[in-house]
Design a protein around this motif. Sequence first.
Motif, PDB file in Angstrom:
ATOM      1  N   GLN A   7       0.836  -1.204   0.000  1.00 14.98           N
ATOM      2  CA  GLN A   7       0.000   0.000   0.000  1.00 14.98           C
ATOM      3  C   GLN A   7       0.873   1.257   0.000  1.00 14.98           C
ATOM      4  O   GLN A   7       0.563   2.231  -0.677  1.00 14.98           O
ATOM      5  N   LYS A   8       1.944   1.219   0.765  1.00 15.33           N
ATOM      6  CA  LYS A   8       2.863   2.358   0.828  1.00 15.33           C
ATOM      7  C   LYS A   8       3.508   2.593  -0.537  1.00 15.33           C
ATOM      8  O   LYS A   8       3.634   3.731  -1.003  1.00 15.33           O
ATOM      9  N   THR A   9       3.890   1.540  -1.221  1.00 14.21           N
ATOM     10  CA  THR A   9       4.503   1.641  -2.543  1.00 14.21           C
ATOM     11  C   THR A   9       3.518   2.235  -3.545  1.00 14.21           C
ATOM     12  O   THR A   9       3.873   3.107  -4.341  1.00 14.21           O
ATOM     13  N   VAL A  10       2.271   1.778  -3.509  1.00 13.83           N
ATOM     14  CA  VAL A  10       1.242   2.301  -4.412  1.00 13.83           C
ATOM     15  C   VAL A  10       1.002   3.787  -4.118  1.00 13.83           C
ATOM     16  O   VAL A  10       0.939   4.602  -5.039  1.00 13.83           O
ATOM     17  N   ALA A  11       0.908   4.162  -2.842  1.00  9.83           N
ATOM     18  CA  ALA A  11       0.686   5.560  -2.477  1.00  9.83           C
ATOM     19  C   ALA A  11       1.858   6.438  -2.927  1.00  9.83           C
ATOM     20  O   ALA A  11       1.655   7.540  -3.449  1.00  9.83           O
ATOM     21  N   GLN A  12       3.078   5.959  -2.763  1.00 11.47           N
ATOM     22  CA  GLN A  12       4.245   6.719  -3.217  1.00 11.47           C
ATOM     23  C   GLN A  12       4.263   6.856  -4.728  1.00 11.47           C
ATOM     24  O   GLN A  12       4.593   7.911  -5.268  1.00 11.47           O
ATOM     25  N   THR A  13       3.902   5.809  -5.429  1.00 11.57           N
ATOM     26  CA  THR A  13       3.879   5.846  -6.894  1.00 11.57           C
ATOM     27  C   THR A  13       2.823   6.836  -7.386  1.00 11.57           C
ATOM     28  O   THR A  13       3.081   7.639  -8.283  1.00 11.57           O
ATOM     29  N   VAL A  14       1.627   6.778  -6.798  1.00  6.51           N
ATOM     30  CA  VAL A  14       0.565   7.717  -7.177  1.00  6.51           C
ATOM     31  C   VAL A  14       1.004   9.150  -6.868  1.00  6.51           C
ATOM     32  O   VAL A  14       0.821  10.062  -7.675  1.00  6.51           O
ATOM     33  N   GLY A  15       1.602   9.355  -5.720  1.00  6.85           N
ATOM     34  CA  GLY A  15       2.091  10.686  -5.358  1.00  6.85           C
ATOM     35  C   GLY A  15       3.141  11.184  -6.343  1.00  6.85           C
ATOM     36  O   GLY A  15       3.128  12.352  -6.745  1.00  6.85           O
ATOM     37  N   LEU A  16       4.046  10.310  -6.735  1.00  2.00           N
ATOM     38  CA  LEU A  16       5.076  10.669  -7.697  1.00  2.00           C
ATOM     39  C   LEU A  16       4.458  11.045  -9.048  1.00  2.00           C
ATOM     40  O   LEU A  16       4.862  12.025  -9.665  1.00  2.00           O
ATOM     41  N   VAL A  17       3.464  10.275  -9.496  1.00  2.03           N
ATOM     42  CA  VAL A  17       2.794  10.566 -10.765  1.00  2.03           C
ATOM     43  C   VAL A  17       2.103  11.924 -10.697  1.00  2.03           C
ATOM     44  O   VAL A  17       2.184  12.724 -11.635  1.00  2.03           O
ATOM     45  N   VAL A  18       1.438  12.218  -9.592  1.00  2.00           N
ATOM     46  CA  VAL A  18       0.756  13.514  -9.427  1.00  2.00           C
ATOM     47  C   VAL A  18       1.770  14.659  -9.442  1.00  2.00           C
ATOM     48  O   VAL A  18       1.578  15.662 -10.116  1.00  2.00           O
ATOM     49  N   VAL A  19       2.867  14.518  -8.720  1.00  3.78           N
ATOM     50  CA  VAL A  19       3.899  15.563  -8.689  1.00  3.78           C
ATOM     51  C   VAL A  19       4.501  15.760 -10.078  1.00  3.78           C
ATOM     52  O   VAL A  19       4.662  16.896 -10.547  1.00  3.78           O
TER      53      VAL A  19
END
Length: 191
Positions: A7-19
């Motif tokens: 879940q942490k990896t998915v959240a970081q990936t989504v955050g990176l895509v948004v940034v």
Amino acid sequence: MPLTGPQKTVAQTVGLVVVMGGLAWASVPFYDWFCRVTGFGGTVGYASVAPEDVLEQTVKVRFDGSLNNDMAWEFTPVVREMEIRIGETGLAFYEAYNPTDRPVAGMASYNVTPYQAGGFFEKIDCFCFEEQVLAPGERVQMPVSFFVDPEIVGDREGQYIHTITLSYTFYEIDLPEGYAALETDQPTELN
């Protein structure tokens, strides 16, 4: 409840895509602003009027017109080059023709070479970055008025520029709604 490893990896990936998406979105207006301020990449400035100071020194201005690969128009400068005094207002025309049997919308981008001249080449009026729609068989002449800023003669690189090339490239864009309706009302050929 804390996030688990996946879940942490998915959240970081989504955050990176948004940034990254935000940075990509902001980079276009920032780059445009940077080029207009500095003349970087041959980007010219805009002025409402030419300076009152017109020098005896002249510069040759060449005009170039091209089309993006998918653009159906014919596009060319009316005059290939002119010599103007530095600070004097020049007026040139480009001609566009739509040889197709359908309305075609286009928009032009431009640049100036050598790139060092971009900060001194000022447009007063131009058709660039404005939507242009040509009906089937329509031919138009589009003006561009400009001047070369007298400050070019005091610039350490600019003082050696004697020829400037203004290039426009037209590319096809989507038809505005009113024109798109006309295009769909035309009869189609059946094979």
